[in-house]
Design a protein around this motif. Structure first.
Motif, PDB file in Angstrom:
ATOM      1  N   LYS A   1       0.803  -1.233  -0.046  1.00  0.00           N
ATOM      2  CA  LYS A   1       0.197   0.171  -0.006  1.00  0.00           C
ATOM      3  C   LYS A   1       0.786   1.174  -0.042  1.00  0.00           C
ATOM      4  O   LYS A   1       0.404   2.222  -0.618  1.00  0.00           O
ATOM      5  CB  LYS A   1      -1.000   0.024   1.240  1.00  0.00           C
ATOM      6  N   LEU A   2       1.855   1.254   0.524  1.00  0.00           N
ATOM      7  CA  LEU A   2       2.643   2.466   0.971  1.00  0.00           C
ATOM      8  C   LEU A   2       4.080   2.368   0.609  1.00  0.00           C
ATOM      9  O   LEU A   2       4.793   1.119   0.942  1.00  0.00           O
ATOM     10  CB  LEU A   2       2.505   2.934   2.417  1.00  0.00           C
ATOM     11  N   ILE A   3       4.826   3.382   0.012  1.00  0.00           N
ATOM     12  CA  ILE A   3       6.125   3.384  -0.415  1.00  0.00           C
ATOM     13  C   ILE A   3       6.783   4.684   0.117  1.00  0.00           C
ATOM     14  O   ILE A   3       6.218   5.708  -0.231  1.00  0.00           O
ATOM     15  CB  ILE A   3       6.682   3.096  -1.942  1.00  0.00           C
ATOM     16  N   GLU A   4       7.921   4.688   0.572  1.00  0.00           N
ATOM     17  CA  GLU A   4       8.816   5.989   0.864  1.00  0.00           C
ATOM     18  C   GLU A   4      10.035   5.803   0.808  1.00  0.00           C
ATOM     19  O   GLU A   4      10.548   4.575   0.832  1.00  0.00           O
ATOM     20  CB  GLU A   4       8.467   6.292   2.485  1.00  0.00           C
ATOM     21  N   TYR A   5      10.979   6.835   0.579  1.00  0.00           N
ATOM     22  CA  TYR A   5      12.479   6.736   0.389  1.00  0.00           C
ATOM     23  C   TYR A   5      13.004   7.492   1.319  1.00  0.00           C
ATOM     24  O   TYR A   5      12.718   8.694   1.648  1.00  0.00           O
ATOM     25  CB  TYR A   5      12.941   7.402  -1.199  1.00  0.00           C
ATOM     26  N   GLY A   6      14.228   6.933   1.814  1.00  0.00           N
ATOM     27  CA  GLY A   6      14.915   7.766   2.994  1.00  0.00           C
ATOM     28  C   GLY A   6      16.192   6.972   3.248  1.00  0.00           C
ATOM     29  O   GLY A   6      16.162   5.764   3.390  1.00  0.00           O
ATOM     30  N   ASN A   7      17.127   7.514   3.836  1.00  0.00           N
ATOM     31  CA  ASN A   7      18.315   6.814   4.369  1.00  0.00           C
ATOM     32  C   ASN A   7      18.994   5.814   3.565  1.00  0.00           C
ATOM     33  O   ASN A   7      19.525   4.722   3.656  1.00  0.00           O
ATOM     34  CB  ASN A   7      17.926   6.097   5.611  1.00  0.00           C
ATOM     35  N   GLY A   8      18.782   6.249   2.108  1.00  0.00           N
ATOM     36  CA  GLY A   8      19.527   5.067   1.132  1.00  0.00           C
ATOM     37  C   GLY A   8      18.486   4.041   0.874  1.00  0.00           C
ATOM     38  O   GLY A   8      18.888   3.096  -0.034  1.00  0.00           O
ATOM     39  N   LEU A   9      17.227   3.928   1.238  1.00  0.00           N
ATOM     40  CA  LEU A   9      16.393   2.692   1.140  1.00  0.00           C
ATOM     41  C   LEU A   9      14.913   3.149   0.763  1.00  0.00           C
ATOM     42  O   LEU A   9      14.405   4.169   1.050  1.00  0.00           O
ATOM     43  CB  LEU A   9      16.251   1.710   2.351  1.00  0.00           C
ATOM     44  N   PHE A  10      14.494   2.448  -0.375  1.00  0.00           N
ATOM     45  CA  PHE A  10      13.091   2.259  -0.582  1.00  0.00           C
ATOM     46  C   PHE A  10      12.561   1.518   0.598  1.00  0.00           C
ATOM     47  O   PHE A  10      12.760   0.514   0.790  1.00  0.00           O
ATOM     48  CB  PHE A  10      12.723   1.807  -1.851  1.00  0.00           C
ATOM     49  N   VAL A  11      11.179   1.803   1.320  1.00  0.00           N
ATOM     50  CA  VAL A  11      10.694   1.105   2.166  1.00  0.00           C
ATOM     51  C   VAL A  11       9.131   1.071   1.865  1.00  0.00           C
ATOM     52  O   VAL A  11       8.471   1.903   1.378  1.00  0.00           O
ATOM     53  CB  VAL A  11      10.642   1.655   3.636  1.00  0.00           C
ATOM     54  N   LEU A  12       8.697  -0.276   1.541  1.00  0.00           N
ATOM     55  CA  LEU A  12       7.356  -0.720   1.306  1.00  0.00           C
ATOM     56  C   LEU A  12       6.534  -1.153   2.535  1.00  0.00           C
ATOM     57  O   LEU A  12       7.160  -2.322   3.037  1.00  0.00           O
ATOM     58  CB  LEU A  12       7.471  -1.697  -0.007  1.00  0.00           C
ATOM     59  N   LEU A  13       5.325  -0.900   2.807  1.00  0.00           N
ATOM     60  CA  LEU A  13       4.476  -1.405   3.514  1.00  0.00           C
ATOM     61  C   LEU A  13       3.190  -2.049   3.178  1.00  0.00           C
ATOM     62  O   LEU A  13       2.713  -1.597   2.072  1.00  0.00           O
ATOM     63  CB  LEU A  13       4.030  -0.224   4.671  1.00  0.00           C
TER      64      LEU A  13
ATOM     65  N   GLY B   1      15.205  12.047   9.583  1.00  0.00           N
ATOM     66  CA  GLY B   1      16.231  11.163   9.639  1.00  0.00           C
ATOM     67  C   GLY B   1      15.668   9.887  10.255  1.00  0.00           C
ATOM     68  O   GLY B   1      16.117   9.266  10.793  1.00  0.00           O
ATOM     69  N   ARG B   2      14.260   9.730  10.005  1.00  0.00           N
ATOM     70  CA  ARG B   2      13.516   8.562  10.410  1.00  0.00           C
ATOM     71  C   ARG B   2      12.427   8.359   9.687  1.00  0.00           C
ATOM     72  O   ARG B   2      11.672   9.359   9.225  1.00  0.00           O
ATOM     73  CB  ARG B   2      13.354   8.621  11.878  1.00  0.00           C
ATOM     74  N   PHE B   3      11.939   7.103   9.495  1.00  0.00           N
ATOM     75  CA  PHE B   3      10.826   6.734   8.950  1.00  0.00           C
ATOM     76  C   PHE B   3       9.741   6.492  10.344  1.00  0.00           C
ATOM     77  O   PHE B   3      10.021   6.017  11.153  1.00  0.00           O
ATOM     78  CB  PHE B   3      10.792   5.176   8.358  1.00  0.00           C
ATOM     79  N   VAL B   4       8.299   6.712   9.878  1.00  0.00           N
ATOM     80  CA  VAL B   4       7.452   6.980  10.877  1.00  0.00           C
ATOM     81  C   VAL B   4       6.130   6.232  10.116  1.00  0.00           C
ATOM     82  O   VAL B   4       5.877   6.738   8.909  1.00  0.00           O
ATOM     83  CB  VAL B   4       7.037   8.107  11.401  1.00  0.00           C
ATOM     84  N   ALA B   5       5.318   5.240  10.583  1.00  0.00           N
ATOM     85  CA  ALA B   5       4.319   4.710   9.867  1.00  0.00           C
ATOM     86  C   ALA B   5       3.144   4.465  10.992  1.00  0.00           C
ATOM     87  O   ALA B   5       3.268   4.301  12.217  1.00  0.00           O
ATOM     88  CB  ALA B   5       4.518   3.136   9.512  1.00  0.00           C
ATOM     89  N   VAL B   6       1.983   4.656  10.790  1.00  0.00           N
ATOM     90  CA  VAL B   6       0.819   4.624  11.535  1.00  0.00           C
ATOM     91  C   VAL B   6      -0.372   3.654  10.766  1.00  0.00           C
ATOM     92  O   VAL B   6      -0.563   3.517   9.669  1.00  0.00           O
ATOM     93  CB  VAL B   6       0.024   6.064  11.920  1.00  0.00           C
ATOM     94  N   GLY B   7      -1.069   3.008  11.876  1.00  0.00           N
ATOM     95  CA  GLY B   7      -2.073   2.338  11.298  1.00  0.00           C
ATOM     96  C   GLY B   7      -3.438   2.501  12.020  1.00  0.00           C
ATOM     97  O   GLY B   7      -3.468   3.081  13.349  1.00  0.00           O
ATOM     98  N   THR B   8      -4.545   1.493  11.649  1.00  0.00           N
ATOM     99  CA  THR B   8      -5.781   1.746  12.427  1.00  0.00           C
ATOM    100  C   THR B   8      -6.163   0.519  13.229  1.00  0.00           C
ATOM    101  O   THR B   8      -7.294   0.319  13.777  1.00  0.00           O
ATOM    102  CB  THR B   8      -6.741   1.817  11.457  1.00  0.00           C
ATOM    103  N   SER B   9      -5.131  -0.359  13.563  1.00  0.00           N
ATOM    104  CA  SER B   9      -5.117  -1.494  14.459  1.00  0.00           C
ATOM    105  C   SER B   9      -4.395  -1.264  15.725  1.00  0.00           C
ATOM    106  O   SER B   9      -3.074  -0.854  15.561  1.00  0.00           O
ATOM    107  CB  SER B   9      -4.713  -2.927  13.588  1.00  0.00           C
ATOM    108  N   ASP B  10      -5.023  -1.558  16.814  1.00  0.00           N
ATOM    109  CA  ASP B  10      -4.378  -1.585  18.070  1.00  0.00           C
ATOM    110  C   ASP B  10      -3.494  -0.344  18.557  1.00  0.00           C
ATOM    111  O   ASP B  10      -2.512  -0.487  19.351  1.00  0.00           O
ATOM    112  CB  ASP B  10      -3.195  -2.787  18.250  1.00  0.00           C
ATOM    113  N   ALA B  11      -4.064   0.748  18.145  1.00  0.00           N
ATOM    114  CA  ALA B  11      -3.437   2.090  18.460  1.00  0.00           C
ATOM    115  C   ALA B  11      -1.849   2.013  18.480  1.00  0.00           C
ATOM    116  O   ALA B  11      -1.472   2.686  19.411  1.00  0.00           O
ATOM    117  CB  ALA B  11      -3.878   2.484  19.954  1.00  0.00           C
TER     118      ALA B  11
END
Length: 359
Positions: A110-122, A157-167
């Motif tokens: 669903k989600l992709i972001e780039y930072g710190n030399g990496l692509f991150v996919l959630l 300098g960091r990745f942050v991710a949020v979701g709708t389960s378990d707060a």
């Protein structure tokens, strides 16, 4: 239709060029004037491209027809991802001018972001992420919690991710090792609390909205979050209802601003009240607006300590805590930059400044 604002959401203008499409995702490349819009609900090759901060647009064709739902930007490589039981990728190496098919990944992502030399996919849901430094070879990473992931950002300098389960909110400094963030919220057990759905960052502050009401939580680090102001007032947008999108940026006068999807906006910075000309400017600009001004006071000793360590982390302080106080008067008379960075004692003297707010 595509609209843009050049003054922190205060007024909006209709963009020019080829803006026809069922656009439901817009994303900007940090520190550039490039932006793209995607049609996640329509199976198509067509995306929108702007190189002047969203004022004018042209179309660009992705590698194949799909429901394209997100995009991440590396300097010389952009990657778009599709919806579906398998995730298609489309890659551009010339700022969106042309695209080629990339690796097809298993699972619904669903989600992709780039930072710190990496692509991150959630994923849409789960407890694993994928990372890649080249957009071709992907490695599975374990997340500390399982959630229905709603937003992913890289800033400060960091990745942050949020979701709708378990707060839950998670963060990572490198995209590889992830941690469960601490959330200081009084009603965390409430089933409607913690349905986090949108992230924004500007000027040292993270902000997160939830999908059921107008309350928000904020963080300076992405690892510790709070729902309350110093007087136990719950942080919130001005009107009720869930905010599905929030963005952070700067106004034309250089002030930080968050803009919610309903067009409600507010600005935050602890230094406003220390400059009388800024207070006059705010009063002038907002004289015909319905507004609230909130002043949050902290224990001056704890504030000075937090300010000192913040300046240390930013490389703006090399002296000991004690010596920095001895040097303060000389430093802060030199420039606005040193005033902002090194006014540990002075900014704890609040009475006169608050008084000026009411004059």
């Amino acid at each position: 239709l595509i609209s843009y604002s050049a003054n922190g959401g205060g007024t909006w203008n209709t963009a020019t060029g080829d803006t026809t499409g069922n656009w439901d995702k817009v994303k900007a490349m940090k520190n550039t004037s490039y932006m793209m819009v995607l049609q996640g609900t329509t199976q198509t090759t067509v995306a929108g491209l702007s190189n002047d901060n969203g004022q004018s647009w042209s179309t660009t064709n992705l590698s194949n027809g799909a429901n394209w739902i997100d995009i991440a930007f590396k300097t010389n490589q952009w990657i778009a991802i599709s919806d579906g039981s398998a995730t298609e990728t489309s890659i551009s190496t010339n700022q969106g001018g042309s695209w080629s098919a990339g690796t097809t990944l298993s699972g619904q992502n669903k989600l992709i972001e780039y930072g710190n030399g990496l692509f991150v996919l959630l994923p849409v849901s789960g407890n694993t992420a994928l990372t890649s430094d080249d957009g071709t070879t992907w490695t599975t990473r374990t997340l500390p919690v399982t959630s229905n992931w709603q937003d992913l950002k890289y800033a400060n300098g960091r990745f942050v991710a949020v979701g709708t389960s378990d707060a839950k909110i998670i963060y990572s400094l490198d995209g590889i090792t992830w941690y469960d963030a601490y959330i200081d919220i009084v009603n965390i057990a409430d089933s409607t609390t913690g349905l986090w759905n949108s992230l924004a960052y500007t000027q040292g502050v993270w902000l997160c909205t939830n999908s059921v009401d107008n309350t928000v939580i904020t963080s300076q680090s992405g690892s510790v979050w709070s729902s309350l102001l110093g007087d136990s007032t719950t942080k919130a947008f001005a009107t009720t209802g869930g905010y599905t999108v929030v963005a952070g940026g700067l106004t034309s006068s250089g002030m930080p601003v968050f803009v919610g999807s309903k067009g409600i906006k507010f600005e935050i910075t602890p230094i406003y009240i220390y400059f009388k000309d800024v207070l006059k400017k705010i009063a002038s600009v907002l004289k015909n607006e319905k507004k609230k001004i909130l002043i949050v006071l902290r224990n001056p000793v704890k504030r000075a300590q937090a300010h000192y360590f913040h300046s240390m982390r930013r490389g703006e302080e090399i002296e000991s805590f004690e010596k920095s106080f001895d040097l303060e008067n000389a430093r802060i008379s030199n420039s606005i930059t040193e005033y902002r960075a090194n006014s540990y004692f002075s900014r704890g003297l609040c009475y006169d400044k608050i008084k000026e707010c009411f004059e």
